[in-house]
Design a protein around this motif. Structure first.
Motif, PDB file in Angstrom:
ATOM      1  N   THR A   1      -2.821   4.956  -2.742  1.00 12.57           N
ATOM      2  CA  THR A   1      -3.967   5.562  -2.064  1.00 12.57           C
ATOM      3  C   THR A   1      -3.661   6.963  -1.549  1.00 12.57           C
ATOM      4  N   GLY A   2      -4.696   7.781  -1.502  1.00  9.64           N
ATOM      5  CA  GLY A   2      -4.615   9.131  -0.954  1.00  9.64           C
ATOM      6  C   GLY A   2      -5.984   9.571  -0.508  1.00  9.64           C
ATOM      7  N   SER A   3      -6.080  10.776   0.071  1.00 14.77           N
ATOM      8  CA  SER A   3      -7.380  11.214   0.597  1.00 14.77           C
ATOM      9  C   SER A   3      -7.601  12.721   0.438  1.00 14.77           C
TER      10      SER A   3
ATOM     11  N   GLU B   1       0.850  -1.188   0.000  1.00 12.05           N
ATOM     12  CA  GLU B   1       0.000   0.000   0.000  1.00 12.05           C
ATOM     13  C   GLU B   1       0.885   1.237   0.000  1.00 12.05           C
ATOM     14  N   TYR B   2       0.811   1.987  -1.088  1.00 15.69           N
ATOM     15  CA  TYR B   2       1.670   3.149  -1.277  1.00 15.69           C
ATOM     16  C   TYR B   2       0.852   4.417  -1.045  1.00 15.69           C
ATOM     17  N   LYS B   3       1.127   5.092   0.061  1.00 13.68           N
ATOM     18  CA  LYS B   3       0.417   6.324   0.392  1.00 13.68           C
ATOM     19  C   LYS B   3       1.211   7.494  -0.173  1.00 13.68           C
ATOM     20  N   GLU B   4       0.981   7.736  -1.457  1.00 16.32           N
ATOM     21  CA  GLU B   4       1.722   8.771  -2.169  1.00 16.32           C
ATOM     22  C   GLU B   4       0.788   9.553  -3.084  1.00 16.32           C
TER      23      GLU B   4
ATOM     24  N   THR C   1      -5.156  11.268  -6.476  1.00 15.37           N
ATOM     25  CA  THR C   1      -4.097  10.435  -5.905  1.00 15.37           C
ATOM     26  C   THR C   1      -3.026  10.166  -6.953  1.00 15.37           C
TER      27      THR C   1
ATOM     28  N   SER D   1      -9.523   7.677  -0.690  1.00 15.87           N
ATOM     29  CA  SER D   1     -10.263   7.128   0.454  1.00 15.87           C
ATOM     30  C   SER D   1     -10.996   8.193   1.265  1.00 15.87           C
TER      31      SER D   1
END
Length: 484
Positions: free
Chosen positions: A303-305, A276-279, A319, A337
Motif C-alpha cells: 500500500t501507498g498514498s 501490510e507492506y507500506k512501500e 505504489t 489509499s
C-alpha cells in the motif's frame, strides 16, 4: 503452390520488408501515372519505401537527405531506426526545456520523467532492430507481434513524456511536443511498414499459426510459468521470502528486489508473506522474469498514498511499478489509499512486456491501474476505482475479472476505462472478456445520481472491447462518455 510458399517463407526478414515495399509500389502504380523518369534512383527508392506510411512527407524528407543513390529497403529501414533514435536523444537534451526546467520545480520533475520515458523508447527501438537480425521462419508470428508491440510502446512513451507537462506553468510541454513530433511520426512510419508487411503475408494465405490464448493464457506465457501459476504457495521453492516478523530472508520487498539478478532468464520467485507492506515498489527494466506471490489478495497487501494533489506527477504515484519484462504477480493486494479527493493516484503501473497477474486485488480511486505499455494479461483479478481506473496504452486483456466502481466525489462521474492509443497503426487496446462490471456496496445507492460510463476516448484512436461480460445497472444508458 506449396513450393512457392516454402520459397517465400525461406527468405530473410529484410527481403520480406523489401517484398512489402515492392507490393505497395505495384499497387500504387496501378492507380497512378508512371513515376517521373527524371527522378533520381535514390528519390524513387525513398518514395517507394515511404508509400505505406501515414506521414509520407516526414518519411521522404528525412530519408532523402541521408540515403545513398542505391539505397535499398534494408538500408532505408536501418536509416529510419537510427534517425528516430537520434531525434529522441536530441529531445532529451532539448535546450529550451532544460532552461525552462530551471525556473519551475514541476517542469523539472516532468523533464526527469521524460528522460526515463525516452530511454525506454530508445530501448524498444533498439530491440526492434535486433529482432530484425534474428528472424526465422519458425517464429514468424512472434517476430511480427514483437515489432508491433515494441514500436507501439515507443510512440506511447513519447506521448507520456509530453502528457507529463500538464499542469506546469511554463511552455515546456508545447516545446517538447514540437521536438518529439518528427520522432513520433517516424516511429509511426516504421510501424506502418511492419503492418503493411503483415497484411501482405496474410494476403498470401501462408500457414502462419497465431493464437491469442493457449491453455487459458496468452501464448507468450511459457509452460514453466503456467505450471508456477497452478502450483500452491506451499509447493513453490522461492528464491527469497519476505516476512515482516523476521521469519523470512528479508523484511521488506525492496530488499528482496535488490537480490534479483540482471536480465535473468529463469523465473526469480519472491514469496511475500501475509502482512501490510507500506512501500513504494519499483521493478526496473533489468529485473526480468520476476514473480511476486503473496498469501492471498486479502492477506498480502502492498500500500501507498502518493497522489497528484499533494505534488507528485501521475506517472510517479504508483505504489507498485513494474518495468522488467516477464513479470508474474499472484495472490496479491496492491493499493493506493490516497482517496477520491486526491485525484490521480495510481496503485499499479505496468510496462512489463508479457506480464501476467492472477488472483490479484488492485484498489484505488482515480487512475487505479495504469496499463502503460506492452502485452499484459489479468485473470481472476478485482480492480476498483472511480475515474479512468483502468487506463493506458498496453495490449491488455482482462479475463474473468471483477471490475468495481467506487463512490466518486459529489461533482464527479465514474469512467471505467480510458484507452490511450494515439496513432492508428498502434497494436494496443483494452479488452475485457468474461468480466463483471459492478458497483461497490458503498457506491450502489449513488449509482443513478453519480453515473458510471464504460470508457472514454482518451486519445485520438482509443479502443476498448467488452466481450461476453456482465454489465450491471450502474452503467449510464449511453455506455461510453464522449469527453476526451
Amino acid at each position: 503452390m506449396g513450393n512457392n510458399k516454402v520459397a517465400v517463407l525461406s527468405i530473410s526478414a529484410i527481403v520480406l520488408v523489401a517484398v512489402v515495399a515492392t507490393v505497395a509500389v505495384t499497387v500504387s502504380n496501378r492507380r497512378s501515372q508512371s513515376a517521373d523518369p527524371q527522378l533520381s534512383t535514390s528519390v524513387k527508392n525513398v518514395q517507394d519505401f515511404c508509400r505505406p506510411t501515414d506521414y509520407k512527407e516526414t518519411c521522404e524528407n528525412t530519408l532523402s537527405s541521408v540515403a545513398g543513390p542505391d539505397a535499398d529497403p534494408k538500408e532505408l529501414l536501418n536509416l529510419a531506426f537510427n534517425i528516430t533514435v537520434k531525434r529522441i536523444k536530441d529531445a532529451i537534451d532539448h535546450s529550451t526545456v532544460l532552461s525552462e526546467a530551471a525556473k519551475d520545480p514541476s517542469t523539472s520533475e516532468a523533464l526527469e520523467n521524460c528522460r526515463e520515458l525516452l530511454d525506454y523508447a530508445i530501448d524498444d527501438l533498439r530491440r526492434s532492430v535486433d529482432r530484425l537480425g534474428d528472424f526465422s521462419v519458425a517464429n514468424l508470428d512472434k517476430f511480427l507481434d514483437d515489432l508491433k508491440i515494441w514500436l507501439s510502446a515507443t510512440i506511447t512513451y513519447q506521448e507520456t513524456c509530453v502528457d507529463g507537462f500538464e499542469g506546469t506553468t511554463t511552455d515546456a510541454g508545447e516545446s517538447m511536443r514540437k521536438t518529439l513530433n518528427s520522432s513520433s511520426e517516424l516511429t509511426s512510419n516504421i510501424l506502418a511498414i511492419v503492418n503493411n508487411f503483415d497484411d501482405t503475408l496474410s494476403s498470401l494465405n501462408l500457414p502462419i499459426n497465431r493464437k491469442l490464448l493457449a491453455e487459458g493464457y496468452p501464448s507468450y506465457v511459457t509452460p514453466g510459468k503456467r505450471r508456477l501459476l497452478a502450483t500452491s504457495t506451499a509447493d513453490l521453492k522461492p528464491n527469497v521470502v519476505v516476512a515482516q516478523d523476521g521469519s523470512g530472508d528479508v523484511k521488506t520487498i525492496g530488499e528482496a528486489i535488490s537480490r534479483v539478478p540482471n536480465k535473468g532468464a529463469d523465473v526469480f520467485i519472491i514469496h511475500i508473506k501475509e502482512g501490510e507492506y507500506k512501500e513504494k515498489v519499483h521493478i526496473n527494466k533489468s529485473s526480468t522474469n520476476v514473480m511476486f506471490i503473496g498469501d492471498g489478495p486479502t492477506k498480502t497487501k502492498i500500500t501507498g498514498s502518493l497522489n497528484y494533489i499533494d505534488g507528485t506527477r501521475t506517472f510517479d504515484t504508483a505504489t507498485v511499478a513494474v518495468v522488467g519484462d516477464g513479470f508474474v504477480g499472484k495472490d496479491l493486494w496492491i493499493e493506493n489509499s490516497a482517496g477520491a479527493a486526491k485525484h490521480q493516484a495510481v496503485a499499479l503501473r505496468v510496462q512489463s512486456d508479457m506480464s501476467v497477474f492472477y488472483n490479484c486485488r488492485i484498489d484505488g480511486y482515480q487512475d487505479t491501474l495504469y496499463v502503460h505499455t506492452h502485452r499484459q494479461f489479468y485473470r481472476d483479478c478485482t480492480i476498483s476505482g472511480t475515474i479512468d481506473f483502468i487506463f493506458g496504452d498496453a495490449a491488455s486483456i482482462f479475463q474473468n475479472c471483477l471490475i468495481l466502481a467506487r463512490k466518486p466525489l459529489d461533482n464527479q462521474q465514474n469512467i471505467v476505462t480510458a484507452q490511450g492509443r494515439k496513432m492508428r497503426q498502434q497494436a494496443s487496446a483494452i479488452i475485457l472478456h468474461n468480466c463483471t462490471i459492478s458497483a461497490d456496496p458503498a457506491y450502489y445507492d449513488f449509482r443513478t445520481k453519480l453515473p458510471t460510463f464504460l470508457g472514454r476516448p482518451w486519445k485520438m484512436y482509443s479502443r476498448t472491447f467488452i466481450l461476453q461480460s456482465q454489465i450491471d445497472d450502474l452503467i449510464h444508458p449511453d455506455g461510453f462518455a464522449l469527453v476526451r
